[in-house]
Design a protein around this motif. Structure first.
Motif, short mmCIF file in Angstrom:
data_model
loop_
_atom_site.label_atom_id
_atom_site.label_comp_id
_atom_site.label_asym_id
_atom_site.label_seq_id
_atom_site.Cartn_x
_atom_site.Cartn_y
_atom_site.Cartn_z
N ASN A 1 37.55 27.56 25.79
CA ASN A 1 36.48 28.55 25.62
C ASN A 1 37.06 29.88 26.06
OD1 ASN A 1 34.20 30.28 25.99
ND2 ASN A 1 32.87 28.48 26.14
N THR A 2 37.23 30.80 25.13
CA THR A 2 37.93 32.06 25.41
C THR A 2 37.03 33.14 26.00
OG1 THR A 2 37.53 32.81 23.14
CG2 THR A 2 39.59 31.62 23.58
N ASP A 3 35.72 32.88 26.14
CA ASP A 3 34.82 33.94 26.61
C ASP A 3 33.66 33.35 27.41
OD1 ASP A 3 33.68 36.40 27.02
OD2 ASP A 3 32.71 36.50 25.07
N VAL A 4 33.94 32.90 28.61
CA VAL A 4 32.88 32.48 29.54
C VAL A 4 32.55 33.68 30.41
CG1 VAL A 4 32.29 30.96 31.45
CG2 VAL A 4 33.66 30.10 29.55
N ALA B 1 33.51 37.34 35.59
CA ALA B 1 33.88 38.30 34.55
C ALA B 1 34.21 37.51 33.29
CB ALA B 1 35.09 39.12 34.99
N ASN B 2 34.35 38.22 32.16
CA ASN B 2 34.71 37.51 30.94
C ASN B 2 36.02 36.76 31.17
OD1 ASN B 2 32.48 38.51 29.66
ND2 ASN B 2 33.55 40.19 28.65
N THR B 3 35.97 35.44 30.96
CA THR B 3 37.07 34.58 31.39
C THR B 3 37.43 33.59 30.30
OG1 THR B 3 36.38 34.77 33.69
CG2 THR B 3 37.80 32.90 33.14
N SER B 4 38.74 33.42 30.08
CA SER B 4 39.24 32.38 29.18
C SER B 4 39.45 31.11 29.99
CB SER B 4 40.55 32.82 28.52
OG SER B 4 41.10 31.77 27.76
N VAL B 5 38.88 30.00 29.51
CA VAL B 5 38.94 28.73 30.24
C VAL B 5 39.60 27.68 29.35
CG1 VAL B 5 37.62 26.93 31.40
CG2 VAL B 5 36.84 29.32 31.51
#
Length: 729
Positions: A417-420, A500-504
């Motif tokens: 998920n590129t935008d958590v 913050a906007n986070t890649s997971v």
């Protein structure tokens, strides 16, 4: 009183009885004036019209009250309201029977004429007919006997059987708890769909059958004369067949545990398993790295590179390859012959590297290696310091980074998920009916430059989900991700929110309640095992092959509706075994208590259930051995000495640094105690090395295994590929 002949004008006055009964020829016709009854063939009528003998009506008969004849022969019998026409014995009708409600013990048609019913048929007694036709629902709680039944719907709402002795043709829906029939046939393309079980003692002919279960309870075979199309997994006689086709020329290969897969035939002729040769690939020696897939790397630190009290590189990788790496390592204190298993993780933000403290279990006292991290010139390094003069190790590494691709398989998946962001959203979802629990290795990179990695265990009991997070490290002052789990409908949802906007990126291991045992070089599935309140063996391994293992274990007890997922570490020095675990459970306490033992070099992992008997347990195992102290050889291949007598290898060797190639053939034979090898037909593409080429091959018997070993004659980085033919005992 009785009267004689009456004629003329006195007829009317003579028939006005005013309360006096009147009889004609005693009981030919009797008027019971007192009770307002008429008798025909009887002087004691019991109803408004009481007929003794046969009654013939050539027109229509309309009844608003009770009618009790011995025999009715009528063209048409009507009931225009909700009152039932009730016949306690038999009714023979040559015309049409029309009734809102018809209650009878027996309707029979003794000829070939059909009994046709346009609405509904409810019979509590017996229905006997040569032909029964109904356009709507036929619900029968008694016995239906007919040569032919044509109906849109026959239903049985209880456990009573719908029994058909000849043929059953259904154009609508057939609903029955029990259907006892000699033959069911579908003469067109319509499917016979059965949602539960079908047990057929005769012949079943159908173009299409849609069912969840076909069983034969006796020795009679289920015979299919045309084709069988299975859209899911097919398990026949304990063998699980692949769900996708192989490539042209491949054959089915078994792993010895009932799992079939497609494999390439690399040779032919002869006996044994030579028609389905194995391909073995080994990359190692100087580099000690074996690439398994895009995330997994297996490596080792042998005695020639052993770690002492001085800091030494345990492993390294480029910052462009991975953001995080998770290690399962088997460590050895070669001075004391102690074994340990450890879990370590490392990450970087492009400038600085961070690592977690190691967790696991030791087969002795104290940690063999202490870890630290560093980043220089685009390389992330995991360092180790030994607590003795010589410490060796093997490791299994999961690397996650920008180049990691999303993928999914039965047990292993990569979830991205590129935008958590700050709003909680679903990170991963899986079926509660297919899976019981999962282990997550998670790498996070935020837009503001902060990074973290974290591990999580998730389990459910059918109604609620439970999550435990641990071994978290982060580059900032606090965690950047929050994880939760819940059951939503028929799925477990693992959700996340970030500061913050986070890649997971998640590497997931998932298990259900009914897995089948299967194994590979570095991992194994431990199939479903019923565990009681006493210690029950779950799995074993031979210390000649492996000295440490990491297990992901799921457990469920249906009686208690309790579930648990555990991470278990097992270490053995060949004499004793040690175990440690962490878990998350739907109970307030641990569901499984784990123990480990070692006897004659065989390690056994056992579990006892605090939920009582019939607790179902499944597991995923990562297993590793280690290079023996003082010996620099690498194990290229191994196989069971009790299953095979000999093996033939054709081996190709690539020197990746010098660009040269060798090929060589080898034959191995053993007598149960010792193994013998002959190498021949050496071919070399270059002149850097003379015979025996880049590798010196040897063999031995270690425990229950025959091993093919190799020692580099000088080259540091090589790739070894072999085709193997084995001869069974």
């Amino acid at each position: 009183m009785a009267i004689g002949r009456i004629s003329g004008s006195v007829l009317k006055s003579n028939l006005t009885r005013n309360g006096v009964d009147l009889a004609f020829e005693t009981n030919l016709l009797y008027l019971d004036v007192t009770n307002s009854r008429v008798g025909i063939g009887t002087s004691e009528p019991s109803t408004a019209l009481h007929v003794v003998g046969n009654t013939t009506i050539t027109g229509n008969l309309y009844l608003s009250g009770s009618f009790s004849p011995d025999t009715i022969s009528v063209n048409n019998l009507y009931s225009t309201d909700s009152t039932a026409i009730q016949i306690n014995d038999g009714v023979n009708i040559s015309g049409t029977l029309t009734a809102n409600t018809f209650v009878t013990n027996n309707i029979s048609s003794a000829e070939s004429s059909a009994i046709q019913i346009n609405d509904g048929l409810n019979i509590s007694g017996s229905l006997t007919a040569n032909t029964l036709k109904t356009d709507s629902t036929a619900t029968i709680s008694g016995t239906l006997t007919a040569n032919t039944i044509v109906t849109n719907d026959i239903s049985s709402s209880d456990s009573t059987a719908v029994q058909v002795n000849d043929g059953l043709n259904v154009s609508g829906t057939l609903s029955a708890d029990v259907l006892d029939v000699n033959e069911i046939s579908s003469s067109d393309s319509s499917a016979i769909q059965i949602n539960d079980s079908v047990n057929v003692s005769g012949t079943l002919n159908s173009k299409t059958i849609v069912t969840t279960n076909i069983s034969s309870e006796d020795s009679t075979a289920v015979s299919i004369n045309d084709g069988l199309n299975v859209s899911g997994t097919a398990k026949l006689s304990g063998l699980i067949y692949p769900t996708a086709d192989g490539t042209d020329g491949q054959v089915l290969k078994t792993d010895g545990a009932g799992n079939l897969s497609f494999a390439t035939v690399s040779g032919g002729g002869g006996g044994g398993d030579s028609t389905a040769a194995d391909t073995i690939t080994y990359t190692g020696f100087g580099s000690n790295n074996v690439t398994v897939d895009t995330e997994i790397t297996v490596g080792s630190i042998d005695s020639s590179n052993s770690i002492s009290s001085a800091s030494k590189v345990f492993d390294s990788f480029s910052t462009t390859d991975y953001d995080s790496a998770f290690y399962f390592a088997v460590t050895s204190n070669d001075a004391s012959s102690e074994i340990g298993v450890r879990s370590i993780s490392i990450m970087h933000d492009g400038t600085t590297a961070y690592n977690s403290p190691s967790v696991g279990v030791n087969n002795g006292s104290g940690d063999h290696l202490l870890f630290s991290s560093g980043l220089a010139s685009g390389t992330v390094s995991l360092y180790a310091i030994g607590n003795s003069s010589a410490n060796t190790a093997t490791f299994y590494r999961i690397g996650l980074g920008d180049s990691t691709a999303a993928r999914s398989s039965t047990y292993i998946s990569t979830v991205i998920n590129t935008d958590v962001d700050t709003a909680t959203e679903t990170l991963d979802s899986w079926s509660t009916s297919l899976y019981r629990g999962a282990k997550y290795y998670i790498s996070c990179t935020a837009d503001n430059g902060q990074v973290s990695n974290i591990e999580a265990l998730v389990v459910h009991n059918g109604s609620s989900a439970y999550i435990s997070t641990f071994n978290e490290i982060y580059s900032g002052s606090s965690s950047i991700i929050t994880l939760t789990a819940a059951v939503n409908g028929s799925n477990v949802e693992v959700s996340a929110s970030a500061s913050a906007n986070t890649s997971v990126i998640c590497y997931r291991v998932i298990l259900g309640d009914s897995e089948y045992t299967s194994g590979g070089t570095y991992s194994k599935i431990v199939g479903a095992t019923a565990v009681s309140s006493s210690a029950t063996a779950l799995d074993t391994f031979d210390t000649a092959s492996y000295v440490g293992a990491n297990y992901i274990v799921v457990s469920y007890n249906s009686a208690e509706s309790a579930a648990q997922v555990s991470e278990v570490f097992v270490a053995s020095n060949g004499t004793t075994a040690s175990v440690a675990n962490s878990f998350v459970s739907s109970k307030n306490s641990q569901q499984l208590d784990f123990t480990a033992s070692c006897a004659a070099g065989i390690v056994t992992l056992s579990a006892a259930s605090t939920s009582g008997g019939s607790t179902t347990v499944n597991a995923y195992r990562i297993q590793l051995g280690r290079p023996p102290a003082g010996d620099s050889f690498k194990i290229i291949d191994s196989w069971s000495k009790t299953s095979y007598r000999a093996a033939k290898y054709f081996i190709a060797i690539k020197g990746t640094d010098i660009g040269e190639y060798n090929t060589v053939e080898a034959t191995i034979l053993h007598d149960g105690s010792d193994a013998y090898i002959s190498t021949y037909n050496l071919v070399m593409s270059g002149s850097t090395y003379s015979a025996p080429g880049m590798i010196t091959l040897s063999t031995d018997v270690s425990g229950s295994l025959v091993r093919l070993k190799g020692v580099s004659t000088g080259e540091q980085n090589m790739r070894v590929t072999a085709v193997r033919h084995r001869v069974p005992i």
